[in-house]
Design an enzyme around this catalytic site. Structure first.
Site, PDB file in Angstrom:
ATOM      1  N   LYS A  14       0.862  -1.177   0.000  1.00 59.84           N
ATOM      2  CA  LYS A  14       0.000   0.000   0.000  1.00 59.84           C
ATOM      3  C   LYS A  14       0.900   1.230   0.000  1.00 59.84           C
ATOM      4  CE  LYS A  14      -3.607   2.054   2.879  1.00 59.84           C
ATOM      5  NZ  LYS A  14      -4.446   1.812   4.062  1.00 59.84           N
ATOM      6  N   ASP A 106     -12.427   3.643  11.685  1.00 61.41           N
ATOM      7  CA  ASP A 106     -13.000   3.646  10.328  1.00 61.41           C
ATOM      8  C   ASP A 106     -13.421   2.235   9.949  1.00 61.41           C
ATOM      9  OD1 ASP A 106     -13.872   4.945   8.014  1.00 61.41           O
ATOM     10  OD2 ASP A 106     -11.952   4.701   6.986  1.00 61.41           O
TER      11      ASP A 106
END
Length: 166
Positions: A14, A106
């Site tokens: 990522k 989140d």
């Protein structure tokens, strides 16, 4: 998708998007994701192996989970039994993080991966708060609007209860 040479295994890499790389706050948050998640070795949490900076871009190497995001599985349709089992696994991963002082902040279907064996994995600890964070001050709102707990939407302190609400 990449291959870790030392262990000869697939990993997901990522990268922090270039537009955020110039923002020191995002860089700190991105590094914090790696540090927070690296300490979470649990069957229902995506493992993080390494982090670094290459050509000025921050990266994280994590466990590659071959499967689908929970969001896609929901769109396809889940039986009640499948949904209950996935939720049970998400809560197991979240409970493990919470016991170590980490609040995800989140937690949503896009941040849960389900592998071919049906094992759910919580991922993307990018805005996680570990203990008393100095990065995110009271009064700022981080997260995805549809999944914010009331206290999070108001910019108040979040706790494990906020993740459960999500």
């Amino acid at each position: 998708l990449a291959r870790a040479e030392m262990r000869n295994r697939p990993v997901a890499v990522k990268f922090l998007h270039e537009r955020f790389a110039q923002d020191a706050q995002f860089g700190v948050r991105f590094r914090r994701e790696a540090e927070s998640a690296a300490g979470l070795q649990h069957a229902n949490v995506v493992g993080v192996f390494d982090r670094g900076v290459a050509d000025g871009r921050h990266w994280i190497a994590m466990e590659y989970v071959e499967g689908a995001a929970l969001k896609d599985l929901i769109a396809r349709g889940l039986s009640v039994g499948e949904a209950v089992e996935i939720i049970r696994q998400i809560l197991s991963g979240a409970r493990f993080a919470h016991a170590r002082g980490i609040v995800h902040r989140d937690l949503k279907p896009q941040n849960v991966l389900v592998d071919g064996e049906g094992r759910a994995r919580v991922s993307d600890f990018g805005i996680a708060r570990a203990g008393a964070s100095e990065i995110t001050a009271t009064g700022s709102v981080l997260g995805t609007a549809q999944y914010l707990s009331p206290e999070q939407a108001q910019g108040l302190d979040v706790t494990a209860t906020s993740d459960i609400y999500s």
